[in-house]
Scaffold this motif. Structure first.
Motif, PDB file in Angstrom:
ATOM      1  N   GLN A  45     -26.970  31.925 -23.502  1.00 37.90           N
ATOM      2  CA  GLN A  45     -27.591  30.673 -23.061  1.00 37.90           C
ATOM      3  C   GLN A  45     -28.722  30.244 -23.996  1.00 37.90           C
ATOM      4  O   GLN A  45     -28.811  29.080 -24.380  1.00 37.90           O
ATOM      5  N   LEU A  46     -29.591  31.175 -24.347  1.00 39.50           N
ATOM      6  CA  LEU A  46     -30.740  30.853 -25.195  1.00 39.50           C
ATOM      7  C   LEU A  46     -30.277  30.403 -26.581  1.00 39.50           C
ATOM      8  O   LEU A  46     -30.770  29.394 -27.119  1.00 39.50           O
ATOM      9  N   GLU A  99     -37.886  27.629 -23.155  1.00 39.37           N
ATOM     10  CA  GLU A  99     -37.142  26.707 -24.029  1.00 39.37           C
ATOM     11  C   GLU A  99     -36.841  25.398 -23.311  1.00 39.37           C
ATOM     12  O   GLU A  99     -36.999  24.307 -23.862  1.00 39.37           O
ATOM     13  N   VAL A 100     -36.439  25.487 -22.050  1.00 40.78           N
ATOM     14  CA  VAL A 100     -36.133  24.294 -21.258  1.00 40.78           C
ATOM     15  C   VAL A 100     -37.386  23.448 -21.069  1.00 40.78           C
ATOM     16  O   VAL A 100     -37.359  22.222 -21.229  1.00 40.78           O
ATOM     17  N   VAL A 104     -27.871  23.419 -29.867  1.00 40.47           N
ATOM     18  CA  VAL A 104     -27.579  22.026 -29.514  1.00 40.47           C
ATOM     19  C   VAL A 104     -28.867  21.207 -29.457  1.00 40.47           C
ATOM     20  O   VAL A 104     -29.966  21.745 -29.408  1.00 40.47           O
ATOM     21  N   SER A 105     -28.695  19.907 -29.465  1.00 42.46           N
ATOM     22  CA  SER A 105     -29.835  18.997 -29.350  1.00 42.46           C
ATOM     23  C   SER A 105     -29.509  17.940 -28.304  1.00 42.46           C
ATOM     24  O   SER A 105     -28.361  17.810 -27.872  1.00 42.46           O
ATOM     25  N   LEU A 115     -32.041  25.013 -14.529  1.00 48.50           N
ATOM     26  CA  LEU A 115     -31.745  26.437 -14.378  1.00 48.50           C
ATOM     27  C   LEU A 115     -31.670  26.784 -12.893  1.00 48.50           C
ATOM     28  O   LEU A 115     -32.528  26.385 -12.121  1.00 48.50           O
ATOM     29  N   HIS A 116     -30.645  27.527 -12.518  1.00 45.41           N
ATOM     30  CA  HIS A 116     -30.513  28.035 -11.160  1.00 45.41           C
ATOM     31  C   HIS A 116     -30.444  29.551 -11.261  1.00 45.41           C
ATOM     32  O   HIS A 116     -29.696  30.080 -12.073  1.00 45.41           O
TER      33      HIS A 116
END
Length: 135
Positions: free
Chosen positions: A70-71, A108-109, A77-78, A119-120
């Protein structure tokens, strides 16, 4: 309904002739979807909602561990490459099984992805996950 099939001559012969073997491809026959009632309701809900206009969302399912990516994905991506899509991550924190990337992903988010990524961290059953995908 026309079924796709191939007739293959056998490699052996019987005394009075030959025995043809019919091979029917797995995708040649329609098969009913036999789901338990609870899953059938979810499946029907997915079918109904598939034609509705809805927000474009990519769903990434996996435990928040370094090997799940995920990280790395968020760093590659952008917002431009995602275009109109939003991201939702579903996973559980399992520090005792290969590390826990949740804090790093959350950072990061917060730094780059406000409004585009959610995020869940609650474990979802299979039925709940299919319900999430149907909305």
């Amino acid at each position: 309904v026309v079924f796709q099939r191939r007739v293959i001559e056998p490699a052996f012969r019987l005394i009075g002739g030959h025995a043809p073997i019919e091979i029917i491809r797995d995708d040649a026959l329609p098969k009913p979807i036999l789901l338990p009632p609870k899953e059938r309701v979810i499946y029907d809900d997915v079918a109904v909602k598939a034609s509705e206009k809805r927000e474009r969302t990519l769903i990434y399912v996996g435990s928040y561990r370094p090997n799940k990516g995920q990280l790395d994905f968020l760093r590659i991506v952008s917002k431009e490459t995602l275009g109109p899509y939003n991201l939702e991550f579903f996973g559980v924190r399992q520090a005792d099984v290969g590390g826990d990337d949740y804090a790093a992903i959350q950072k990061e988010v917060q730094e780059r992805w406000q409004g585009k990524v959610t995020l869940h961290s609650t474990r979802l059953s299979h039925e709940q996950m299919v319900s999430v995908m149907s909305r």
